[in-house]
Design a protein around this motif. Sequence first.
Motif, short mmCIF file in Angstrom:
data_model
loop_
_atom_site.label_atom_id
_atom_site.label_comp_id
_atom_site.label_asym_id
_atom_site.label_seq_id
_atom_site.Cartn_x
_atom_site.Cartn_y
_atom_site.Cartn_z
N GLY A 126 0.78 -1.24 0.01
CA GLY A 126 -0.21 -0.13 -0.09
C GLY A 126 0.90 1.17 0.05
O GLY A 126 1.94 1.21 0.23
N GLY A 127 0.31 2.31 -0.61
CA GLY A 127 1.27 3.67 -0.36
C GLY A 127 0.29 4.94 -0.08
O GLY A 127 -0.65 4.79 0.19
N VAL A 128 0.95 5.87 -1.01
CA VAL A 128 0.39 7.27 -0.71
C VAL A 128 -0.81 7.32 -1.86
O VAL A 128 -0.27 7.15 -3.13
N HIS A 129 -1.89 7.55 -1.88
CA HIS A 129 -3.15 7.37 -2.70
C HIS A 129 -2.96 8.97 -3.55
O HIS A 129 -2.44 9.97 -2.84
N ARG A 130 -3.36 9.06 -4.38
CA ARG A 130 -3.17 10.27 -5.39
C ARG A 130 -4.40 11.06 -4.76
O ARG A 130 -5.40 10.70 -4.30
N ALA A 131 -3.83 12.60 -4.52
CA ALA A 131 -4.81 13.38 -4.04
C ALA A 131 -6.05 13.64 -4.98
O ALA A 131 -5.79 13.90 -6.05
N GLY A 132 -7.12 13.61 -4.51
CA GLY A 132 -8.11 13.75 -5.54
C GLY A 132 -8.34 15.35 -5.78
O GLY A 132 -7.49 16.12 -5.96
N ASP A 133 -9.74 15.66 -5.77
CA ASP A 133 -9.82 17.10 -6.14
C ASP A 133 -9.62 18.03 -4.72
O ASP A 133 -9.40 19.01 -4.91
N ALA A 134 -9.76 17.37 -3.48
CA ALA A 134 -9.17 18.19 -2.35
C ALA A 134 -7.77 18.21 -2.48
O ALA A 134 -7.12 17.61 -3.18
N PRO A 135 -7.28 19.07 -1.56
CA PRO A 135 -5.84 19.48 -1.31
C PRO A 135 -4.94 18.22 -1.31
O PRO A 135 -3.96 17.79 -1.71
N THR A 136 -5.63 17.30 -0.36
CA THR A 136 -5.06 16.28 -0.16
C THR A 136 -6.08 15.32 0.30
O THR A 136 -7.05 15.70 1.24
N SER A 137 -5.91 13.98 -0.06
CA SER A 137 -7.04 12.88 0.67
C SER A 137 -6.38 12.51 2.10
O SER A 137 -7.32 11.61 2.68
N TRP A 138 -5.24 12.67 2.18
CA TRP A 138 -4.65 11.95 3.63
C TRP A 138 -4.90 10.43 3.62
O TRP A 138 -4.93 9.82 4.48
N ASP A 139 -4.95 9.86 2.14
CA ASP A 139 -5.12 8.53 2.15
C ASP A 139 -3.68 7.91 1.92
O ASP A 139 -3.15 7.80 0.88
N VAL A 140 -3.05 7.78 3.17
CA VAL A 140 -1.80 7.02 3.08
C VAL A 140 -2.00 5.63 3.77
O VAL A 140 -2.25 5.65 4.76
N SER A 141 -1.45 4.67 3.23
CA SER A 141 -1.72 3.29 3.68
C SER A 141 -0.70 2.97 4.82
O SER A 141 0.31 3.81 5.04
N ALA A 142 -1.44 2.45 5.85
CA ALA A 142 -0.65 2.06 7.13
C ALA A 142 0.62 1.10 6.81
O ALA A 142 1.46 1.21 7.89
N ASP A 143 0.46 0.56 5.79
CA ASP A 143 1.69 -0.22 5.33
C ASP A 143 3.05 0.23 5.53
O ASP A 143 3.97 -0.21 6.19
N LEU A 144 2.98 1.64 5.27
CA LEU A 144 4.33 2.40 5.23
C LEU A 144 4.63 2.67 6.80
O LEU A 144 6.02 2.44 6.88
N ALA A 145 3.71 2.90 7.46
CA ALA A 145 4.22 3.26 8.84
C ALA A 145 4.60 2.03 9.59
O ALA A 145 5.42 1.97 10.39
N VAL A 146 3.78 0.96 9.17
CA VAL A 146 4.37 -0.22 9.90
C VAL A 146 5.57 -0.77 9.43
O VAL A 146 6.50 -1.20 10.41
N LEU A 147 5.77 -0.65 8.27
CA LEU A 147 7.17 -1.10 7.69
C LEU A 147 8.24 -0.35 8.28
O LEU A 147 9.52 -0.77 8.61
#
Length: 305
Positions: A126-147
């Motif tokens: 998992g990774g950082v999702h593309r930001a949609g129309d909003a400035p940022t979606s803040w959708d960053v997979s927890a996979d990164l923090a756990v790794l």
Amino acid sequence: MTTRIAEEVADALAENRPVVALESTLLAHGLPPGRNREVAQRLEDVVREAGAVPATIAVLRGEPVVGLTGPELDRVCAPGADLTKLSRRDLGAAYALGIDGATTVASTAALAHAAGVGVFATGGLGGVHRAGDAPTSWDVSADLAVLAATPVLVVCSGVKSVLDVGATLELLETSSVPVLGYRTDRFPAFYLRESEFDVPWRVDDPERAAAVVAAHRERVPGTAGVLLANPVPEEFEMDLALHDRLLAEGLELLRTRGVTGKDVTPVLLEHFHTGSGGVSLDANEALVLSNARLAAEVAVHLAAR
Ligand code: PSU
Ligand code: MN
């Protein structure tokens, strides 16, 4: 509740023989019923052929299991099984509420490490999702923090190009997670062998990969895991035009249906699978098998050190 570790896995760990952890979200939410069960079996078979013991991980009736039995794999892969997708933060609720759940990279890595398994194979991180129309979606997979916090080796085919690949690599750098390209100078993009981004390090054989993992674990302060990025086998790489069309459609679908959070990845994967007439499924299967084989080869070298 304690974790149930399959006897074969526990024996291998006690004798310092190689073990490879496998995740269940890619089975329950990434592949269609039927096909998922076949892939689950092939994954375990390739790990064995390479000389390691497979340990597929899931949560069953609130119990974390490291090393599912055949009937348990049937249950995870059953049509309509409707397992909850569990990231690491969901584990406590899943235990307390006694539910069946499939583990993502984040929760599989955490459970593998807790059980003493240091090598893990999957399809895509998992990774950082593309930001949609909003400035940022803040959708960053927890996979990164756990790794960043869990000293396991994760073998994958990079991240899907539906993500922001550059941002994902930046975050891995910030988190001090070493990224190794396997026989490649480019970070792979799941269905595609290359993204437009370079990897910081390259290794060309399992023995070298094992040497880097051992040096990182034994001699580098910190708790970060290691990412070994193995491109999809050449003959299964998706056609670029087809890929780009499905990607654009998939992103549009997310917008029009208002899909967010943990449903994003499964919805995108499903669109690729149906929209490509199964071509992306073949790619997905080929890459995850290739990753399982490579993970087992590295685990064999690690165990022999
Ligand atoms: N990438 C894939 N297929 C998958 C996943 C990722 O190509 O099935 C799954 C993995 O289990 C991964 C999870 O850990 O999706 C990431 O989900 P999220 O972005 O919601 O954290
Ligand atoms: Mn997410």
